[in-house]
Design an enzyme around this catalytic site. Structure first.
Site, PDB file in Angstrom:
ATOM      1  CG  HIS A 181      -3.295  -5.203   3.690  1.00 36.76           C
ATOM      2  ND1 HIS A 181      -3.152  -4.445   2.560  1.00 36.76           N
ATOM      3  CD2 HIS A 181      -3.957  -6.565   2.935  1.00 36.76           C
ATOM      4  CE1 HIS A 181      -3.249  -4.932   1.421  1.00 36.76           C
ATOM      5  NE2 HIS A 181      -3.584  -6.121   1.645  1.00 36.76           N
TER       6      HIS A 181
ATOM      7  CG  ASP B  67      -1.610  -1.342   1.411  1.00 38.58           C
ATOM      8  OD1 ASP B  67      -2.471  -1.714   0.313  1.00 38.58           O
ATOM      9  OD2 ASP B  67      -1.598  -1.910   2.263  1.00 38.58           O
TER      10      ASP B  67
END
Ligand SMILES: NC(=O)c1ccc[n+]([C@@H]2O[C@H](COP(=O)([O-])OP(=O)(O)OC[C@H]3O[C@@H](n4cnc5c(N)ncnc54)[C@H](O)[C@@H]3O)[C@@H](O)[C@H]2O)c1
Length: 332
Positions: free
Chosen positions: A187, A159
């Site tokens: 996440h 990410d």
């Protein structure tokens, strides 16, 4: 030359592992002078596929790779390992509730936590990639009580890399000039990609990304949602989930953990929360960290505005819910 380091990769017959094993085996993670013995764990039905992966690793003719141990036995897989990439997990199938997914994974990460506890080195560094990564890491740690909680981490580096790539594209600069984008929390789609501390280094000067972009709508809407939804966009295009980029991120995470972060650089990883920034304690929460001598440290004292606090609250709440569901499954 150093003694070979034993490294386990689970889900070793899967698609992330297919990219990751090569990156590890050629020395990009543990150093160009560090010989390796790779332990490859997958489930019994995947042993034929795994044999093909073992053949390909041999055919890569990589000088650092001293041995490869393919297995479906967690005891063999975890014995004497110093680093563990836990990539294998139960995938979400159509019609599967989040609860069912969590239940299947609690079982897997309980078994692997117990095996790590009994057979791995006590200073093993564990990176959980398999989803739901944060809660899987928490469960794994719970079942490995003789290994410090700090040694269990979850991956949010993909990410972070996605966030920095989006910023670089917006500013039309090479991605290597952008650093310090932060991913907070889980996440999952509640993660908070935060550009507040991100910087661009060019011609010897360091500038804050938010000063250059100065467009709150882009930062809080376009950037934020494009990072949150990047995984889904890759699936829509490729008909398969991110694998090459996930492997690269896993390698980045473990490399920084073993070899340390560059001074001035912040990275994001899911680590056991100490309650910093008013986050819930004892969940695996992604924070900005720096790493020195193999130990991560949460970067404290960053300015967090009201908008950011609300984003941290939302992702923290989801992690508490996941923890509660996982604990219920364990106690059932
Ligand atoms: N944290 C992140 O940023 C991130 C990014 C991408 C993917 N992921 C997750 O990584 C995981 C793996 O993705 P993939 O694309 O490689 O999937 P994949 O389905 O191609 O491979 C997974 C492999 O894990 C194996 N496996 C299942 N249960 C196992 C067990 N108990 N022990 C050992 N191996 C087991 C499967 O047999 C399979 O070979 C998924 O959970 C995915 O959601 C996480």
């Amino acid at each position: 030359m150093a003694e070979p380091l034993r490294v386990v990769v689970t889900g070793a017959a899967g698609q992330i592992a297919y990219s990751l094993l090569y990156i590890i085996a050629k020395g990009d993670v543990f150093g160009k002078d560090q010989p390796l013995i790779l332990h490859l764990l997958d489930i019994p039905v995947m042993m034929d596929v795994l044999e093909g992966v073992v053949m390909e690793l041999a055919d890569c003719a990589l000088p650092l790779l001293r041995d490869v141990v393919p297995t479906d036995d967690p005891i063999v897989a975890f014995t004497d390992v110093s680093a563990a990439f836990l990539v294998g997990a139960m995938p979400r199938k159509q019609g599967m509730e989040r609860k069912d997914l969590l239940a299947a994974n609690v079982k897997i990460f309980k078994v692997q936590g117990e095996a790590l506890d009994k057979y791995a080195k006590k200073d093993v560094k564990v990176l959980v990639v398999g989803n739901p990564a944060n809660t899987n890491a928490l469960i794994c740690s719970k079942y490995a009580p003789t290994i410090p909680k700090e040694n269990f981490t979850a991956m949010t580096r993909l990410d972070q890399n996605r966030a920095q790539a989006q910023i670089a594209a917006k500013l039309k600069v090479p991605v290597g000039m952008v650093s310090n984008a932060v991913i907070w929390g889980n996440h999952s789609s509640t993660q908070y990609p935060d550009a507040s501390y991100a910087v661009v280094e060019r011609n010897g000067t360091v500038e804050k990304v938010t000063d250059i972009i100065a467009d709150e709508k882009w930062i809080r809407e376009t950037f934020l949602t494009s990072v949150q939804k990047r995984g889904a966009a890759v699936i829509a295009a490729r008909k398969m989930s991110s694998a090459m980029s996930a492997a690269k991120a896993a390698a980045d995470h473990m490399k920084d953990w073993f070899l340390g972060t560059t001074p001035g650089k912040i990275i994001s990883m899911g680590v056991i929360s100490n309650g910093a920034y008013n986050t819930p304690k004892d969940v695996i929460f992604s924070f900005p960290v720096i790493i020195e001598d193999g130990k991560w440290k949460i970067v404290e004292g960053l300015l967090v505005d009201e908008f950011s606090h609300s984003m941290l609250d939302a992702t923290g709440k989801e992690l508490l819910e996941e923890r509660e569901e996982a604990l219920k499954i364990i106690q059932a």
